[in-house]
Design a protein around this motif. Sequence first.
Motif, short mmCIF file in Angstrom:
data_model
loop_
_atom_site.label_atom_id
_atom_site.label_comp_id
_atom_site.label_asym_id
_atom_site.label_seq_id
_atom_site.Cartn_x
_atom_site.Cartn_y
_atom_site.Cartn_z
N HIS A 1 6.05 -42.93 49.61
CA HIS A 1 6.75 -43.15 50.88
C HIS A 1 5.95 -44.12 51.73
CE1 HIS A 1 10.05 -40.23 50.56
NE2 HIS A 1 9.20 -39.50 49.85
N SER A 2 6.64 -44.92 52.51
CA SER A 2 5.98 -45.99 53.27
C SER A 2 5.15 -45.47 54.43
CB SER A 2 7.03 -46.99 53.78
OG SER A 2 7.97 -46.33 54.62
N ASN A 3 5.50 -44.31 54.97
CA ASN A 3 4.78 -43.76 56.11
C ASN A 3 3.49 -43.11 55.62
OD1 ASN A 3 3.81 -42.42 58.37
ND2 ASN A 3 5.84 -41.88 59.09
N ALA A 4 2.36 -43.81 55.80
CA ALA A 4 1.08 -43.33 55.27
C ALA A 4 0.68 -41.98 55.84
CB ALA A 4 0.00 -44.36 55.54
N ARG A 5 1.11 -41.68 57.05
CA ARG A 5 0.71 -40.41 57.67
C ARG A 5 1.33 -39.23 56.96
NH1 ARG A 5 2.38 -41.39 63.76
NH2 ARG A 5 4.20 -42.16 62.62
N ARG A 6 2.38 -39.46 56.21
CA ARG A 6 3.07 -38.36 55.54
C ARG A 6 2.63 -38.18 54.09
NH1 ARG A 6 9.37 -39.20 57.56
NH2 ARG A 6 9.02 -38.79 59.77
N LEU A 7 1.80 -39.08 53.59
CA LEU A 7 1.44 -39.01 52.18
C LEU A 7 0.78 -37.70 51.81
CD1 LEU A 7 0.18 -42.63 51.42
CD2 LEU A 7 2.40 -41.63 50.92
N ALA A 8 -0.08 -37.20 52.67
CA ALA A 8 -0.80 -35.96 52.37
C ALA A 8 0.15 -34.78 52.22
CB ALA A 8 -1.84 -35.68 53.45
N GLY A 9 1.33 -34.88 52.82
CA GLY A 9 2.28 -33.77 52.75
C GLY A 9 3.37 -33.95 51.72
N GLU A 10 3.27 -34.98 50.90
CA GLU A 10 4.31 -35.22 49.90
C GLU A 10 4.38 -34.07 48.89
OE1 GLU A 10 5.16 -39.97 49.33
OE2 GLU A 10 3.79 -38.98 47.96
N ILE B 1 9.47 -35.77 47.99
CA ILE B 1 9.85 -35.38 49.34
C ILE B 1 8.70 -35.71 50.28
CG2 ILE B 1 10.70 -33.49 50.77
CD1 ILE B 1 11.40 -32.08 48.05
N ALA B 2 9.00 -36.45 51.35
CA ALA B 2 7.95 -36.97 52.22
C ALA B 2 7.15 -35.88 52.91
CB ALA B 2 8.55 -37.91 53.26
N HIS B 3 7.81 -34.81 53.31
CA HIS B 3 7.12 -33.71 54.01
C HIS B 3 8.03 -32.50 53.98
CE1 HIS B 3 9.68 -34.31 57.59
NE2 HIS B 3 9.53 -35.60 57.34
N ASP B 4 7.58 -31.41 54.56
CA ASP B 4 8.33 -30.15 54.51
C ASP B 4 9.43 -30.05 55.55
OD1 ASP B 4 6.92 -29.18 52.36
OD2 ASP B 4 5.37 -28.25 53.61
N ALA C 1 13.20 -34.87 56.03
CA ALA C 1 12.28 -35.61 55.17
C ALA C 1 13.02 -36.62 54.31
CB ALA C 1 11.51 -34.64 54.28
N ASP C 2 12.46 -37.82 54.20
CA ASP C 2 12.98 -38.82 53.27
C ASP C 2 12.67 -38.38 51.85
OD1 ASP C 2 13.86 -40.43 55.34
OD2 ASP C 2 11.97 -41.52 55.46
N VAL C 3 13.55 -38.78 50.92
CA VAL C 3 13.40 -38.38 49.52
C VAL C 3 13.58 -39.60 48.61
CG1 VAL C 3 14.24 -36.90 47.65
CG2 VAL C 3 14.30 -36.07 50.01
N LEU C 4 12.65 -39.79 47.68
CA LEU C 4 12.77 -40.79 46.64
C LEU C 4 13.10 -40.07 45.33
CD1 LEU C 4 9.57 -42.89 47.48
CD2 LEU C 4 11.93 -43.47 48.06
N SER C 5 14.17 -40.49 44.66
CA SER C 5 14.66 -39.74 43.50
C SER C 5 14.87 -40.64 42.30
CB SER C 5 15.97 -39.03 43.83
OG SER C 5 15.83 -38.17 44.95
N HIS C 6 14.80 -40.03 41.14
CA HIS C 6 15.09 -40.74 39.89
C HIS C 6 15.54 -39.73 38.85
CE1 HIS C 6 14.09 -42.64 35.94
NE2 HIS C 6 14.57 -43.71 36.54
N THR C 7 16.61 -40.06 38.12
CA THR C 7 17.14 -39.19 37.07
C THR C 7 17.30 -39.98 35.79
OG1 THR C 7 18.38 -37.90 38.71
CG2 THR C 7 19.00 -37.62 36.40
N THR C 8 16.90 -39.38 34.68
CA THR C 8 17.05 -40.04 33.39
C THR C 8 17.21 -38.98 32.30
OG1 THR C 8 16.10 -41.73 31.91
CG2 THR C 8 14.59 -40.10 32.83
#
Length: 241
Positions: free
Chosen positions: A85-94, A127-130, A134-141
């Motif tokens: 996620h682009s927001n560095a402050r949220r990385l620790a909570g991913e 998931i960016a945070h709890d 929260a923004d979500v990056l997803s991928h299905t295969t």
Amino acid sequence: MSGSVKLPRDEVDWLLRGALAAASKDDVTPVLCAVQWTIADGRVTVLATDRYRVHQLYVRAPKGTPDGEFLMDRSQADLLLRLRHSNARRLAGEVVELTWTDAETLPDPAPRKVARRYCGTLRFDIIAHDGADADVLSHTTEQVRGTFPAVGRLFDASSESESERASEMALDPEYVSAARHLRVDRGEPLRFIIPARSEQDAQIAGGSRRRPVLILNGSGTARALIQPNLMLKAVKDYGTD
């Protein structure tokens, strides 16, 4: 059958880096390029091999996580490691949620083109945070088709017997270096256990056969087996050139 498991981002990264370090890159055997995930006995365990080494790592599974097993393709694992996620402050909570759907039984006769439902699916959500927004990056295969080799049993065959140890052996330095990914943190030591020689080993090729070297991390949560190289060429001692 389907299920899902949700883990902190740092745990998923550690599991995948440790597994991919040993996964094959030879597309001729796709199942060996995959990472096997197993949720059982309160653990989330990953396993990978390229025929010459095996890496196995685990973390504790959250309570209520259903048991299951699936194969993650190397390309999806690489993508999961790269996406942030682009927001560095949220990385620790991913948090990463993995959701799998088991494959349906192939009909007889099998179709020429295998539909996704006969392979099973695997989806990840980063998931960016709890929080609820929260923004979500997803991928299905599709899951990787095939039967993963039962290389986990090799650890049961390894022994810490006090029998005669090999006095020397040749190890691929790339394999030894890759074992660093088993560490939970950089200051953690790795334990190398030199295999004992059995009578059968001593009778084969003049005792040149060697059992795999067992490597354990200091936390007791990861281990590896590395098959020694056969010293087919004369190796000079230091200073004898």
